[in-house]
Enzyme design. Structure first.
Site, PDB file in Angstrom:
ATOM      1  N   GLY A 206       0.832  -1.207   0.000  1.00 36.83           N
ATOM      2  CA  GLY A 206       0.000   0.000   0.000  1.00 36.83           C
ATOM      3  C   GLY A 206       0.856   1.242   0.000  1.00 36.83           C
ATOM      4  O   GLY A 206       2.051   1.175  -0.267  1.00 36.83           O
ATOM      5  N   ASN A 207       0.258   2.377   0.278  1.00 32.56           N
ATOM      6  CA  ASN A 207       1.029   3.613   0.386  1.00 32.56           C
ATOM      7  C   ASN A 207       0.391   4.508   1.455  1.00 32.56           C
ATOM      8  O   ASN A 207      -0.641   4.186   2.010  1.00 32.56           O
ATOM      9  CB  ASN A 207       1.123   4.323  -0.973  1.00 32.56           C
TER      10      ASN A 207
END
Ligand code: CTP
Length: 397
Positions: A206-207
């Site tokens: 993810g980020n």
């Protein structure tokens, strides 16, 4: 700025009550007509005399005294807007639950005017599930909740919960009064937040995107009259009242949801931080710890903005985002042309206080016709106003 506007300022018991004095001064300086309601708790913090002198009106606190009955119904109708500032945790809870044990609450319950709240409290109270629920109820009931700031709190701790500064509240009020209907009849589609690409049932790639910028944009587009659909990745941010939404997790789901709504949209804003790669295979069961090294094969995700650029018609305005760490302008403009967007919003991670997780952002906007606009560092809500203004002024050639 506020000539001819009638503002009912409601002050509750909080250390931030002193800021309501500054707010009142600014409102009066800008030619508003202001009446002030103080709860009894508010009077422990600031003297009513200060408010009555500045507003040139009697301070209202009780539903009745020995001689007069305060007509709460007429007060709620008199005001063009009611602003509760500071809105304490206690008043928020009472408003959310329809309790009516003081004048402020009676006015709120009988008001036909829009209601804005500037909450002020300690971070733990702000984060408590009860407060979260109460704010959600108030939003659902049509109140506008101004964001709180982060910083030094009355407890001595540092965190979220500081009331918005008086100048910020004036900015919101000005915006509130100038809320145009420029986008009435238009449909807008916004993507926001990160995407999570599953490695196995418990892990993902993810980020750090919070979704704040995209959600602020959805809210602003809606405030300007557009019918907005928000496609939101995994984010803790609440979807604004009046905005419809689809919650997604992966880039694939975001792609599918986007093209379900794409054809009907007049304005498409892609503020999501979509993962560029996903695991080639997502394991059905949790991957057990094995050798010291684990090689994860990744494959590219579909580029939603680029696909939208291919499909877009002349009547649709497509806005992309570019998050760059170097050669911001060149990279953003190249990205806009490559993905066939009409506008691109650049935020550079090099600017202090801009980008993921922050409440502020510093942006530049480039148009495909060569025009460019640069803005100062501002709150994400203010940045959303700048972006929406640019979209409204944009002319498709
Ligand atoms: N975007 C998208 N789908 C993707 C990747 C990006 O719709 N799979 C959109 C983003 O929402 C944003 C724009 O493309 O509006 C630019 O995103 P960015 O990550 O900066 O661009 P990339 O094409 O991924 O380029 P790079 O990471 O190489 O800078």
């Amino acid at each position: 700025m506020f000539k001819g506007k009638k503002i009912l300022l409601c002050v509750t018991g909080s250390i931030a009550a002193y800021k309501a004095v500054i707010l009142l001064r600014l409102l009066i300086k800008n030619e508003a007509e202001v009446k002030v309601i103080m709860t009894h708790a508010a009077k422990d913090f600031v003297s009513p005399l200060t408010f009555s002198t500045l507003s040139k009106n009697k301070i209202l606190s009780d539903l009745f005294d020995e001689e007069t009955w305060a007509n709460h119904v007429l007060l709620g109708r008199w005001a063009d807007v009611i602003i509760v500032s500071p809105a304490s945790c206690n008043t928020i809870a009472k408003m959310a639950n329809g309790i009516c044990d003081n004048l402020l609450l009676a006015v709120y319950l009988s008001a036909s005017s829009p209601v804005l709240l500037a909450p002020a409290m300690d971070e733990d109270m702000w984060n408590h599930a009860a407060t979260r629920n109460n704010l959600q109820i108030l939003q659902k009931n049509g109140c506008q909740i101004l964001p709180v700031n982060e910083g030094e709190l009355a407890s001595g701790l540092t965190g979220k919960g500081r009331m918005a500064e008086p100048e910020e509240i004036v900015w919101y009020l000005n915006n509130f009064f100038n809320s145009k209907t420029a986008l009435k009849g238009k449909k807008a589609l916004v993507t926001a937040g990160p995407t999570y690409e599953a490695i196995d049932p418990v892990r993902f790639i993810g980020n750090h995107s919070s979704g704040k910028m995209g959600v602020a944009l959805a809210k602003e587009l809606s405030r300007r009259g557009a019918e907005v659909h928000l496609i939101l990745g995994p984010s803790a941010i609440t979807v604004p009242a009046g905005v419809s939404s689809t919650r997604v997790v992966s880039a694939y789901e975001m792609f599918e949801a986007t093209f379900t709504y794409f054809n009907q949209a007049d304005i498409i804003v892609m503020a999501a931080a979509v993962a560029d790669y996903m695991p080639e295979k997502s394991a059905k069961e949790k991957i057990k710890k094995g050798d010291k090294r684990l090689i994860l094969g990744l494959t590219g995700t579909k580029d939603i903005l680029a696909k939208a650029g291919e499909l877009k018609t002349h009547n649709q305005i497509l806005v992309g985002f570019a998050l760059e760490t170097e050669n911001g302008k060149e990279n953003a403009i190249e990205k806009m042309h490559r993905k066939k967007a009409d506008l691109i919003v650049l935020n550079s991670l090099k600017d202090a206080g801009a980008g993921f997780g922050y409440s502020t952002n510093k942006i530049s906007i480039f148009e495909k016709n060569g025009a460019e606009h640069s803005f100062e560092k501002k709150s994400k809500e203010e940045v959303a106003v700048d972006i929406v203004n640019t979209i409204i002024d944009y002319k498709n050639e």
